[in-house]
Scaffold this active site. Structure first.
Site, PDB file in Angstrom:
ATOM      1  N   ARG A  38       0.825  -1.203  -0.098  1.00  0.00           N
ATOM      2  CA  ARG A  38       0.135   0.064   0.025  1.00  0.00           C
ATOM      3  C   ARG A  38       0.954   1.299   0.005  1.00  0.00           C
ATOM      4  O   ARG A  38       1.285   1.564   1.039  1.00  0.00           O
ATOM      5  CB  ARG A  38      -1.046   0.064   1.126  1.00  0.00           C
ATOM      6  CG  ARG A  38      -1.991   1.259   1.344  1.00  0.00           C
ATOM      7  CD  ARG A  38      -2.712   0.939   2.653  1.00  0.00           C
ATOM      8  NE  ARG A  38      -3.912   2.029   2.774  1.00  0.00           N
ATOM      9  CZ  ARG A  38      -3.527   3.339   3.285  1.00  0.00           C
ATOM     10  NH1 ARG A  38      -2.434   3.237   3.958  1.00  0.00           N
ATOM     11  NH2 ARG A  38      -4.638   3.876   3.507  1.00  0.00           N
ATOM     12  N   SER A 107     -12.714  -2.230   1.282  1.00  0.00           N
ATOM     13  CA  SER A 107     -12.907  -1.462   2.527  1.00  0.00           C
ATOM     14  C   SER A 107     -14.418  -1.211   2.677  1.00  0.00           C
ATOM     15  O   SER A 107     -14.889  -0.671   1.773  1.00  0.00           O
ATOM     16  CB  SER A 107     -12.128  -0.400   2.590  1.00  0.00           C
ATOM     17  OG  SER A 107     -10.770  -0.566   2.544  1.00  0.00           O
ATOM     18  N   LYS A 137      -5.195   6.348   8.209  1.00  0.00           N
ATOM     19  CA  LYS A 137      -6.171   6.984   7.515  1.00  0.00           C
ATOM     20  C   LYS A 137      -6.466   8.313   7.717  1.00  0.00           C
ATOM     21  O   LYS A 137      -6.358   8.703   9.208  1.00  0.00           O
ATOM     22  CB  LYS A 137      -7.485   6.115   7.689  1.00  0.00           C
ATOM     23  CG  LYS A 137      -7.568   4.634   7.080  1.00  0.00           C
ATOM     24  CD  LYS A 137      -7.934   4.843   5.696  1.00  0.00           C
ATOM     25  CE  LYS A 137      -8.171   3.591   5.121  1.00  0.00           C
ATOM     26  NZ  LYS A 137      -8.594   3.719   3.559  1.00  0.00           N
TER      27      LYS A 137
END
Length: 217
Positions: A38, A107, A137
Site C-alpha cells: 500500500r 474496505s 487513514k
C-alpha cells in the site's frame, strides 16, 4: 472458533531493499497469511519495483501478495489480488481487469450495506475498520465513514461465509475483542513495523494474543 490470521500492510513509504529484510523477519515468525503493498504516494514504477522485490519473499512463505487500489498494476506484477476502497473502481470493473481467479477485497468501514454490496458484486473478502485510533487513514475519512464496533464482525461472521478483516489501530493488546467477534484476519501496520523488538517479535506477540480467545485464557 475459526483460526484468525495476520494480514500485514506495508508502511505508506518504504525503501524496498531495507523493507524486504523487515518483511522477512515478520514472515519468518509464522502466522501471516497475506501481505498488502500500500504505497499511496508512489509512482507506478516505484510500486512495480517494490512489488518485484517483495513478491518472491511472499511466495516463498506461502503468503498472498495483494496490491492496494490498482488492478492494472496487480496484473503487471503478478499479484494474487487487489484491495479496493469505496472511492476506487467497482468490484465488477476490477474483476474484468484482474480475472476470475484473483482475490478482490473491499474496505467497508462501519457499513453493513457496503459489505453486502461488495459480497454480492463478487468480493472475496471485506474489511471493517478503523476500530481504533490510527494514523494510516486521514481523520476526515474516519469521520466520514464512521467507527465500527466488534458487533459488526460478529454479525458478518454469523451470517456469511465470506472472510472479513479487522483493521485500524490494532495491536496485540487490543485485538482480542475482534478475534472473539469472529474476524478471519487482523490487519496490522505500525504495530508490526514500529515494534521496538522488531517485526518478527510483533508477529509473535499477535499470535499469542490471537490464540487467547480460542484457548479460553
Amino acid at each position: 472458533m475459526p483460526d484468525c490470521s495476520l494480514y500485514l500492510i506495508s508502511p505508506p513509504r518504504i525503501v524496498a531493499a531495507t523493507f524486504v529484510e523487515q518483511l522477512k523477519d515478520a514472515l519468518s515468525a509464522g502466522g501471516v497469511k497475506a501481505f498488502q503493498l500500500r504505497l499511496k504516494e508512489a509512482s507506478d514504477i516505484q510500486i512495480l519495483e517494490a512489488a518485484n522485490e517483495i513478491l518472491p519473499l511472499c511466495r516463498s512463505h506461502d503468503v498472498a501478495f495483494i496490491l492496494n487500489d490498482r488492478p492494472d498494476l496487480a496484473i503487471e506484477c503478478s499479484a494474487d489480488g487487489v484491495h479496493l476502497g469505496q472511492e476506487d473502481m467497482s468490484v465488477v470493473q476490477a474483476r474484468a481487469i484482474i480475472g476470475e481467479n484473483a482475490v478482490i477485497g473491499v474496505s467497508c468501514h462501519a457499513s453493513r450495506d457496503q459489505a453486502i454490496e461488495a459480497a454480492e458484486a463478487g468480493a472475496d473478502y471485506v474489511a471493517f475498520g478503523a476500530f481504533y485510533p490510527t494514523t494510516s487513514k486521514p481523520q476526515a475519512k474516519i469521520e466520514k465513514w464512521g467507527v465500527p464496533t466488534p458487533e459488526i464482525i460478529e454479525w458478518w461472521s454469523t451470517n456469511t461465509t465470506i472472510p472479513c478483516i479487522a483493521i485500524g489501530g490494532i495491536t496485540p493488546a487490543n485485538c482480542t475483542p475482534l478475534v472473539k467477534a469472529g474476524a478471519d484476519f487482523i490487519a496490522a501496520i505500525s504495530s508490526v513495523w514500529d515494534h521496538e523488538g522488531g517485526a518478527g517479535a510483533a508477529v509473535k506477540a499477535f499470535a499469542t494474543a490471537m490464540a487467547q480467545p480460542a484457548s479460553g485464557k
